[in-house]
Enzyme design. Structure first.
Site, PDB file in Angstrom:
ATOM      1  N   GLU A  31      40.195  -7.625  47.998  1.00  0.00           N
ATOM      2  CA  GLU A  31      41.514  -7.247  47.367  1.00  0.00           C
ATOM      3  C   GLU A  31      41.815  -8.194  46.027  1.00  0.00           C
ATOM      4  OE1 GLU A  31      44.317  -8.516  50.679  1.00  0.00           O
ATOM      5  OE2 GLU A  31      43.112  -7.847  51.942  1.00  0.00           O
TER       6      GLU A  31
ATOM      7  N   GLU B 281      53.119  -5.127  48.179  1.00  0.00           N
ATOM      8  CA  GLU B 281      53.255  -5.759  49.740  1.00  0.00           C
ATOM      9  C   GLU B 281      54.228  -7.205  49.488  1.00  0.00           C
ATOM     10  OE1 GLU B 281      49.559  -7.139  51.463  1.00  0.00           O
ATOM     11  OE2 GLU B 281      50.534  -8.680  52.960  1.00  0.00           O
TER      12      GLU B 281
END
Ligand SMILES: *[C@@H]1O[C@H](CO)[C@@H](O)[C@H](O)[C@H]1NC(C)=O
Ligand SMILES: *[C@@H]1O[C@H](CO)[C@@H](O)[C@H](O)[C@H]1NC(C)=O
Ligand SMILES: *[C@@H]1O[C@H](CO)[C@@H](O)[C@H](O)[C@H]1NC(C)=O
Ligand SMILES: *[C@@H]1O[C@H](CO)[C@@H](O)[C@H](O)[C@H]1NC(C)=O
Length: 390
Positions: A175, A287
């Site tokens: 990520e 997020e």
């Protein structure tokens, strides 16, 4: 006395570097205007090599076949370069953690696509899942300063490449993106963010270089250091490009990023299980960790703090989505799915045009409270930088 002081200094510095996982003294240290200390560590002394599977690892200098990357034209776009200093060749910059008393707690950071029963984590993302073989992705996104009032919450924009599943504890991810996370960094700046796990966020997995795994090669980009430039509302967008791509020669997952696509380092294939050969899921988007711990309805914005349907200039975007499927060639994405589980707070919306291809906007104000204002952190350095960059 002198000698005693020097010894004390060495002892104190030793403490810092034990915390890095390596007992090394930096070649030099750069004092960033934002309070960060950036240590330049010899590349061979970096934390990655404490990983049991990387004991005899030979550094791959450069991903020779990597598509469309620039080698030497990296403009220095992180605040620590404001002094004009850089780490010497052969070293890598590591942001020093100034508060060893607050260890980097393992975040209960769970993959929403595979597990919906997570508390506090809210996503507004685009994704492609259950693909046969994914070897990489590239996207251009703009950087903002979302307000995150509770210091233990965070807001980020990132890409994920994943394989395996959370349920069978073999979820592997790599990520990267930007993140505002005050309890970790003690400020509200968007910072460069990387993360990986090889067991569904259970024992392995970490931010940046916190735990051994990621091998850094760049001497100009510090993971965790603040990005000097951000987009302004109805103003100039500040873009960065992110690319994670599996080098067919070495098998490593290379990370390249910046205003230009410059290789930063890689996650070696050997540290993974399900991700060692290919990914099956790609995700892009926002997020937020919002836990409302104080019960005071603190604000936690995503992206620019505006809903996706506000569109260009106002909402945050991911532009020019590319994926390498079945072979290592990055091609424009034809179709993808969307997920926003809390549309009251954060949304995601598709769009398409000639400049950005099939792309999307995402974000939102999160839980509302009267009096919250838009975050703007634009340093003079950024203005100079933008001028230089144009
Ligand atoms: C956190 O920031 C505050 C205010 O800028 C400063 O006084 C404090 O020393 C910082 N703490 C650490 C651990 O850096
Ligand atoms: C997480 O790790 C612990 C300690 O190694 C282990 O006991 C537990 O079974 C693991 N949980 C999962 C879901 O793999
Ligand atoms: C935050 O917590 C308070 C107290 O439990 C609750 O009344 C409020 O609805 C919560 N706010 C959100 C946005 O969850
Ligand atoms: C990779 O695959 C795409 C379609 O999946 C194809 O268009 C392209 O030509 C392939 N490239 C190579 C080098 O095989």
């Amino acid at each position: 006395m002198e000698i005693f002081n020097s010894l004390m200094m060495l002892l104190i510095m030793g403490q810092f570097f034990i915390q890095l996982g390596v007992s090394v003294i930096p070649v030099s240290t750069i004092y960033s205007p934002d309070g960060d200390m950036i240590d330049c560590i010899n590349r061979a002394d970096q934390p990655a090599f404490n990983h049991p599977l990387l004991q005899n690892h030979i550094i791959q200098e450069y991903p020779t076949g990597m598509p469309q990357i620039e080698r030497d034209v990296q403009k220095n776009w992180q605040i620590w370069h404001e002094t004009g200093e850089n780490c010497p060749a052969g070293t890598i910059p590591i942001r020093r953690d100034l508060d060893p008393k607050v260890p980097h707690k393992k975040q209960p950071k769970v993959h929403e696509v595979t597990n919906k029963a997570t508390t506090g984590h809210k996503y507004a993302i685009a994704y492609m899942q259950n693909r046969q073989k994914v070897y990489g992705t590239r996207v251009t996104l703009n950087v903002w300063t979302p307000i995150v009032e509770s210091s233990f919450d965070f807001s980020l924009a990132q890409i994920w490449l994943a394989s395996g599943s959370y349920e069978t504890a073999d979820l592997n991810t790599v990520e990267a993106g930007w993140q505002v996370f005050r309890s970790r960094y003690n400020d509200s700046q968007p910072r460069l963010f990387t993360y990986w796990t090889a067991d569904g966020y259970n024992n392995t997995g970490c931010y940046g270089l916190d735990r051994p795994g990621f091998v850094q090669t760049s001497s100009t980009i510090a993971i965790g250091a603040a990005i000097g430039c951000t987009s302004t509302f109805v103003g100039t967008p500040f873009d960065m490009t992110l690319q994670i791509w599996k080098d067919p020669f070495s098998g490593h997952w290379w990370l390249a990023l910046g205003p230009n696509i410059v290789p930063i380092g890689y996650w070696p294939a050997t540290i993974f299980t399900t991700l060692s050969d290919h990914a099956t899921t790609v995700e892009w988007g926002g997020e937020v960790l919002y836990r409302n711990l104080s019960g005071a309805n603190t604000v936690a914005q995503m992206g620019s703090g505006e809903y996706a349907d506000k569109g260009y200039g106002k909402a945050a975007y991911f532009c020019n989505l590319k994926v390498a499927e079945n072979n290592h060639t990055l091609l424009p994405v034809q179709d993808f799915s969307l997920r926003d589980d809390y549309p009251k707070y954060y949304t995601v919306k598709k769009s398409s045009n000639r400049n950005c291809g099939n792309h999307f906007y995402f974000g939102g104000p999160g839980p509302q409270r009267s009096g919250a204002v838009r975050g703007t952190v634009v340093s003079a350095f950024c203005l100079v930088f933008v001028f230089y960059f144009i």
